[in-house]
Design a protein around this motif. Structure first.
Motif, PDB file in Angstrom:
ATOM      1  N   LEU A  74       7.936  -0.015  -2.683  1.00  0.00           N
ATOM      2  CA  LEU A  74       7.693   0.086  -4.122  1.00  0.00           C
ATOM      3  C   LEU A  74       7.836  -1.286  -4.781  1.00  0.00           C
ATOM      4  CD1 LEU A  74       7.180   1.693  -6.718  1.00  0.00           C
ATOM      5  CD2 LEU A  74       9.628   2.253  -6.743  1.00  0.00           C
ATOM      6  N   THR A  75       8.849  -2.027  -4.377  1.00  0.00           N
ATOM      7  CA  THR A  75       9.062  -3.371  -4.915  1.00  0.00           C
ATOM      8  C   THR A  75       7.874  -4.267  -4.598  1.00  0.00           C
ATOM      9  OG1 THR A  75      11.455  -3.101  -4.682  1.00  0.00           O
ATOM     10  CG2 THR A  75      10.632  -5.347  -4.924  1.00  0.00           C
ATOM     11  N   ALA A  76       7.370  -4.193  -3.374  1.00  0.00           N
ATOM     12  CA  ALA A  76       6.193  -4.988  -2.995  1.00  0.00           C
ATOM     13  C   ALA A  76       5.000  -4.645  -3.875  1.00  0.00           C
ATOM     14  CB  ALA A  76       5.858  -4.764  -1.525  1.00  0.00           C
ATOM     15  N   PHE A  77       4.825  -3.373  -4.157  1.00  0.00           N
ATOM     16  CA  PHE A  77       3.723  -2.950  -5.028  1.00  0.00           C
ATOM     17  C   PHE A  77       3.915  -3.512  -6.437  1.00  0.00           C
ATOM     18  CE2 PHE A  77       2.135   0.189  -8.152  1.00  0.00           C
ATOM     19  CZ  PHE A  77       0.777   0.032  -7.920  1.00  0.00           C
ATOM     20  N   LEU A  78       5.100  -3.375  -6.998  1.00  0.00           N
ATOM     21  CA  LEU A  78       5.359  -3.841  -8.358  1.00  0.00           C
ATOM     22  C   LEU A  78       5.217  -5.357  -8.480  1.00  0.00           C
ATOM     23  CD1 LEU A  78       8.478  -1.638  -9.212  1.00  0.00           C
ATOM     24  CD2 LEU A  78       6.119  -1.290  -9.988  1.00  0.00           C
ATOM     25  N   LYS A  79       5.639  -6.087  -7.457  1.00  0.00           N
ATOM     26  CA  LYS A  79       5.587  -7.548  -7.485  1.00  0.00           C
ATOM     27  C   LYS A  79       4.173  -8.094  -7.534  1.00  0.00           C
ATOM     28  CE  LYS A  79       7.714  -9.242  -4.027  1.00  0.00           C
ATOM     29  NZ  LYS A  79       8.513  -9.683  -2.877  1.00  0.00           N
ATOM     30  N   GLN A  80       3.188  -7.288  -7.225  1.00  0.00           N
ATOM     31  CA  GLN A  80       1.799  -7.747  -7.238  1.00  0.00           C
ATOM     32  C   GLN A  80       1.277  -8.022  -8.644  1.00  0.00           C
ATOM     33  OE1 GLN A  80      -0.832  -5.665  -4.058  1.00  0.00           O
ATOM     34  NE2 GLN A  80       0.365  -4.100  -5.095  1.00  0.00           N
ATOM     35  N   PHE A  81       1.940  -7.470  -9.658  1.00  0.00           N
ATOM     36  CA  PHE A  81       1.403  -7.516 -11.013  1.00  0.00           C
ATOM     37  C   PHE A  81       2.185  -8.495 -11.882  1.00  0.00           C
ATOM     38  CE2 PHE A  81       0.339  -3.458  -9.188  1.00  0.00           C
ATOM     39  CZ  PHE A  81      -0.998  -3.315  -9.525  1.00  0.00           C
ATOM     40  N   GLY A  82       1.442  -9.430 -12.457  1.00  0.00           N
ATOM     41  CA  GLY A  82       2.047 -10.390 -13.379  1.00  0.00           C
ATOM     42  C   GLY A  82       2.242  -9.767 -14.755  1.00  0.00           C
ATOM     43  N   PRO A  83       2.851 -10.504 -15.666  1.00  0.00           N
ATOM     44  CA  PRO A  83       3.106  -9.990 -17.018  1.00  0.00           C
ATOM     45  C   PRO A  83       1.836  -9.510 -17.748  1.00  0.00           C
ATOM     46  CG  PRO A  83       4.351 -11.986 -16.663  1.00  0.00           C
ATOM     47  CD  PRO A  83       3.429 -11.825 -15.478  1.00  0.00           C
ATOM     48  N   ARG A  88       4.701   7.344 -11.950  1.00  0.00           N
ATOM     49  CA  ARG A  88       3.481   7.389 -12.758  1.00  0.00           C
ATOM     50  C   ARG A  88       3.553   8.316 -13.981  1.00  0.00           C
ATOM     51  NH1 ARG A  88      -0.826   5.086 -11.293  1.00  0.00           N
ATOM     52  NH2 ARG A  88      -0.341   5.023  -9.085  1.00  0.00           N
ATOM     53  N   ALA A  89       4.353   9.342 -13.934  1.00  0.00           N
ATOM     54  CA  ALA A  89       4.440  10.261 -15.077  1.00  0.00           C
ATOM     55  C   ALA A  89       5.021   9.564 -16.310  1.00  0.00           C
ATOM     56  CB  ALA A  89       5.292  11.471 -14.713  1.00  0.00           C
ATOM     57  N   CYS A  90       5.822   8.530 -16.079  1.00  0.00           N
ATOM     58  CA  CYS A  90       6.505   7.861 -17.197  1.00  0.00           C
ATOM     59  C   CYS A  90       6.108   6.396 -17.380  1.00  0.00           C
ATOM     60  CB  CYS A  90       8.017   7.932 -16.998  1.00  0.00           C
ATOM     61  SG  CYS A  90       8.665   9.608 -16.963  1.00  0.00           S
ATOM     62  N   HIS A  91       5.559   5.766 -16.349  1.00  0.00           N
ATOM     63  CA  HIS A  91       5.281   4.326 -16.389  1.00  0.00           C
ATOM     64  C   HIS A  91       3.848   4.029 -15.977  1.00  0.00           C
ATOM     65  CE1 HIS A  91       9.555   3.209 -16.737  1.00  0.00           C
ATOM     66  NE2 HIS A  91       9.786   4.185 -15.866  1.00  0.00           N
ATOM     67  N   GLN A  92       3.321   2.938 -16.541  1.00  0.00           N
ATOM     68  CA  GLN A  92       2.017   2.415 -16.123  1.00  0.00           C
ATOM     69  C   GLN A  92       2.205   0.979 -15.652  1.00  0.00           C
ATOM     70  OE1 GLN A  92      -0.925   2.790 -19.255  1.00  0.00           O
ATOM     71  NE2 GLN A  92      -1.151   4.985 -18.898  1.00  0.00           N
ATOM     72  N   ILE A  93       1.247   0.518 -14.859  1.00  0.00           N
ATOM     73  CA  ILE A  93       1.230  -0.862 -14.382  1.00  0.00           C
ATOM     74  C   ILE A  93      -0.223  -1.264 -14.195  1.00  0.00           C
ATOM     75  CG2 ILE A  93       1.382  -0.298 -11.913  1.00  0.00           C
ATOM     76  CD1 ILE A  93       3.434  -2.713 -11.778  1.00  0.00           C
ATOM     77  N   GLY A  94      -0.480  -2.547 -14.333  1.00  0.00           N
ATOM     78  CA  GLY A  94      -1.835  -3.058 -14.155  1.00  0.00           C
ATOM     79  C   GLY A  94      -2.466  -3.401 -15.495  1.00  0.00           C
ATOM     80  N   GLU A 154       0.840  -1.206   0.000  1.00  0.00           N
ATOM     81  CA  GLU A 154       0.000   0.000   0.000  1.00  0.00           C
ATOM     82  C   GLU A 154       0.878   1.260   0.000  1.00  0.00           C
ATOM     83  OE1 GLU A 154      -3.181   2.017   2.990  1.00  0.00           O
ATOM     84  OE2 GLU A 154      -3.490  -0.114   2.543  1.00  0.00           O
ATOM     85  N   ALA A 155       1.909   1.263   0.830  1.00  0.00           N
ATOM     86  CA  ALA A 155       2.856   2.386   0.828  1.00  0.00           C
ATOM     87  C   ALA A 155       3.601   2.429  -0.506  1.00  0.00           C
ATOM     88  CB  ALA A 155       3.838   2.261   1.985  1.00  0.00           C
ATOM     89  N   GLY A 156       3.859   1.262  -1.074  1.00  0.00           N
ATOM     90  CA  GLY A 156       4.517   1.190  -2.381  1.00  0.00           C
ATOM     91  C   GLY A 156       3.678   1.795  -3.489  1.00  0.00           C
ATOM     92  N   GLN A 157       2.367   1.662  -3.372  1.00  0.00           N
ATOM     93  CA  GLN A 157       1.477   2.278  -4.353  1.00  0.00           C
ATOM     94  C   GLN A 157       1.622   3.797  -4.300  1.00  0.00           C
ATOM     95  OE1 GLN A 157      -2.635   1.106  -4.078  1.00  0.00           O
ATOM     96  NE2 GLN A 157      -3.185   2.182  -5.941  1.00  0.00           N
ATOM     97  N   ARG A 158       1.758   4.344  -3.100  1.00  0.00           N
ATOM     98  CA  ARG A 158       1.987   5.794  -2.968  1.00  0.00           C
ATOM     99  C   ARG A 158       3.356   6.169  -3.536  1.00  0.00           C
ATOM    100  NH1 ARG A 158      -0.536   4.476   1.832  1.00  0.00           N
ATOM    101  NH2 ARG A 158       1.424   4.486   3.012  1.00  0.00           N
ATOM    102  N   ALA A 159       4.359   5.338  -3.298  1.00  0.00           N
ATOM    103  CA  ALA A 159       5.702   5.602  -3.838  1.00  0.00           C
ATOM    104  C   ALA A 159       5.682   5.571  -5.364  1.00  0.00           C
ATOM    105  CB  ALA A 159       6.702   4.588  -3.298  1.00  0.00           C
ATOM    106  N   PHE A 160       4.814   4.736  -5.935  1.00  0.00           N
ATOM    107  CA  PHE A 160       4.709   4.628  -7.396  1.00  0.00           C
ATOM    108  C   PHE A 160       4.264   5.941  -8.031  1.00  0.00           C
ATOM    109  CE2 PHE A 160       2.570   3.386 -11.383  1.00  0.00           C
ATOM    110  CZ  PHE A 160       3.646   2.783 -12.019  1.00  0.00           C
ATOM    111  N   ASN A 161       3.692   6.832  -7.255  1.00  0.00           N
ATOM    112  CA  ASN A 161       3.315   8.139  -7.802  1.00  0.00           C
ATOM    113  C   ASN A 161       4.515   8.860  -8.394  1.00  0.00           C
ATOM    114  OD1 ASN A 161       0.557   7.926  -7.316  1.00  0.00           O
ATOM    115  ND2 ASN A 161       0.774   8.722  -5.234  1.00  0.00           N
ATOM    116  N   LYS A 162       5.716   8.577  -7.896  1.00  0.00           N
ATOM    117  CA  LYS A 162       6.938   9.168  -8.460  1.00  0.00           C
ATOM    118  C   LYS A 162       7.238   8.603  -9.846  1.00  0.00           C
ATOM    119  CE  LYS A 162       9.127   9.965  -4.001  1.00  0.00           C
ATOM    120  NZ  LYS A 162      10.247   9.640  -3.113  1.00  0.00           N
TER     121      LYS A 162
END
Length: 132
Positions: free
Chosen positions: A118-127, A39-45, A29-37
């Motif tokens: 941030l790593t925990a947030f990114l690891k939630q998403f498969g290819p 978000r301007a260049c990358h998408q996930i999900g 959840e904290a990683g999702q907030r960190a992903f805001n940094k």
């Protein structure tokens, strides 16, 4: 009474002493907030697409420079890196130091805790962009 006070004193010293503690757990959840940094260049999900940077679905375990349809720098394509947690942590601290010649323009994240989250947030998403 004396024994009880001695035990109470010993317990209070233990409570105040700097005992080794386990490392903080990753917090997606904290990683999702960190992903805001990012978000301007990358998408996930689901439905993520390449922007200024490649989409980040399935990042952990993926070879650097391998997202279809994204125009990587030669440095990134030829780095030989496979993204694991340690490699990503080192990279996100200072991308240009880890892959000289990368076109990623980002100052980096210095906080170990923020990187872990941030790593925990990114690891939630498969290819495929679906949460695992």
């Amino acid at each position: 009474m004396r024994a009880a006070l001695t035990s109470l004193f010993a317990l209070s010293l233990l409570a105040l002493s700097p005992l080794p503690r386990p490392a903080a757990a990753q917090d997606a959840e904290a990683g999702q907030r960190a992903f805001n940094k990012c978000r301007a260049c990358h998408q996930i999900g689901e439905g993520a697409r390449n922007l200024v940077g490649p989409e980040l679905n399935g990042l952990i375990g993926r070879h650097s420079g391998s997202v279809a349809g994204y125009s990587y720098s030669s440095a990134n394509k030829n780095s030989g890196l496979v993204w694991d947690e340690a490699t990503f942590a080192e990279y996100i601290k200072d991308p240009k130091a880890k892959i000289p010649g990368t076109k990623m323009i980002f100052a980096g994240i210095r906080s170990e805790k923020e990187i872990a989250d941030l790593t925990a947030f990114l690891k939630q998403f498969g290819p495929d962009g679906k949460k695992l």
